[in-house]
Design an enzyme around this catalytic site. Structure first.
Site, mmCIF file in Angstrom:
data_model
loop_
_atom_site.group_PDB
_atom_site.id
_atom_site.type_symbol
_atom_site.label_atom_id
_atom_site.label_comp_id
_atom_site.label_asym_id
_atom_site.label_seq_id
_atom_site.Cartn_x
_atom_site.Cartn_y
_atom_site.Cartn_z
ATOM 1 N N ASP A 1 -10.248 0.905 -4.240
ATOM 2 C CA ASP A 1 -9.116 0.974 -3.319
ATOM 3 C C ASP A 1 -8.383 2.297 -3.554
ATOM 4 O OD1 ASP A 1 -6.801 0.245 -1.609
ATOM 5 O OD2 ASP A 1 -7.649 -1.754 -1.708
ATOM 6 N N ASN B 1 -10.256 4.958 1.547
ATOM 7 C CA ASN B 1 -9.374 4.723 0.411
ATOM 8 C C ASN B 1 -9.565 5.824 -0.620
ATOM 9 O OD1 ASN B 1 -7.561 2.417 0.441
ATOM 10 N ND2 ASN B 1 -9.380 1.137 0.707
ATOM 11 N N GLU C 1 0.841 -1.211 0.000
ATOM 12 C CA GLU C 1 0.000 0.000 0.000
ATOM 13 C C GLU C 1 0.872 1.255 0.000
ATOM 14 O OE1 GLU C 1 -2.634 1.540 -0.294
ATOM 15 O OE2 GLU C 1 -4.371 0.256 0.065
#
Length: 293
Positions: free
Chosen positions: A198, A148, A18
């Site tokens: 996301d 997100n 991430e």
């Protein structure tokens, strides 16, 4: 789904890759494995990758200056020395709540840092989105489950964010000088079908590039929420994109193997790897974090 030239930047299988970002001054990309407490550093020109053990879960960073970064971690914001990796607590953030951790975050053009938190088990409504504005932490949006897709228009007048649990991408008007909201968020789009919204980034033309968790792709949307393109990523759990390279013409995409069993991993050999995609678009350089006036 469109396929573009794609290479593996880092073959390590991140548990939860991430938070990628890029420093054009050094041609260096940075990203995290949240679950394993790791920070990765990659030279885009040479492809050399270094791995730094943080000792805590962290999810994002912003460049302060040539010597320092601000790390978003599970219990607070830390100033990191690039030279030796030393961490110094700058501001606590939900440090009194062991049930939460940091998640998606990005720096606004003004230097204000938007930061998402969530439950460690994705408990409904346990997270929030904050802004670090001139040294003060301000809660912007409470009761978020999985924050997100935090990103911003080039002029700083519009912010975007998603709650992956709802599969909704929101748009909110901002003061471009402060990065703080001028009104309430409104729904820009609702994702239906395979996967979930996301991480995201905005390119030089204002288009929103959103990694689709569980969909093995990056979706491209107009600022009005129109779906423009879908670009394949060789890992089903694509997690977050960032434009990299000295001309910001390549898309780095992280991925994850979180919640995948051995059979799912075998069927998805790219699980958790980090990729470079030649997408035929250009990004914008990320702004530095401003810690104080």
């Amino acid at each position: 789904m469109e396929k573009v030239p794609t290479t593996v930047l880092c073959a390590e299988h991140c548990h939860l890759g991430e938070g990628p970002t890029y420093d054009p001054a050094t041609d260096t990309a940075w990203w995290f494995d949240i679950r394993e407490g790791l920070l990765f550093e990659a030279s885009i020109a040479s492809g050399e990758v270094r791995r730094h053990v943080l000792g805590k879960m962290a999810s994002a960073l912003g460049r302060i200056d040539a010597q320092r970064q601000l790390i978003v971690a599970e219990d607070g914001l830390y100033i990191r020395s690039i030279a030796d990796g030393a961490l110094a607590l700058y501001r606590p953030l939900e440090a009194d709540n062991p049930a939460t951790r940091s998640n998606d975050s990005r720096v606004h053009p003004s230097g204000t840092f938007w930061i998402g938190t969530m439950g460690r088990k994705a408990e409904r409504g346990l997270g929030a989105i904050y802004a670090l504005h001139r040294g003060e932490v301000v809660r912007l949006f409470p009761n978020v489950t999985i924050p997100n897709a935090i990103c911003f228009s080039a002029d700083g007048a519009t912010g975007y964010f998603a709650d992956t649990d709802e599969n909704v991408l929101y748009r909110v008007a901002l003061d471009p000088h402060t990065g703080l909201p001028r009104g309430e968020p409104e729904v820009l789009l609702r994702h239906t079908g395979v996967g979930g919204l996301d991480g995201a980034v905005v390119d030089a033309e204002g288009r929103i590039w959103n990694a689709r968790w569980g969909g093995g792709c990056v979706d491209v949307y107009s600022p009005q929420g129109e779906h423009l393109h879908c670009i394949a990523v060789p890992a089903s759990q694509a997690s977050c994109p960032a434009f990299v390279g000295l001309d910001l013409s390549r898309l780095l995409v992280t991925s994850a193997w979180q919640d995948m069993d051995s059979a799912a991993k075998a069927a998805d050999p790219g699980h958790g790897q980090t990729f470079l995609l030649d997408v035929g678009a250009r990004g914008r350089a990320e702004p530095d974090v401003v810690l104080s006036i």
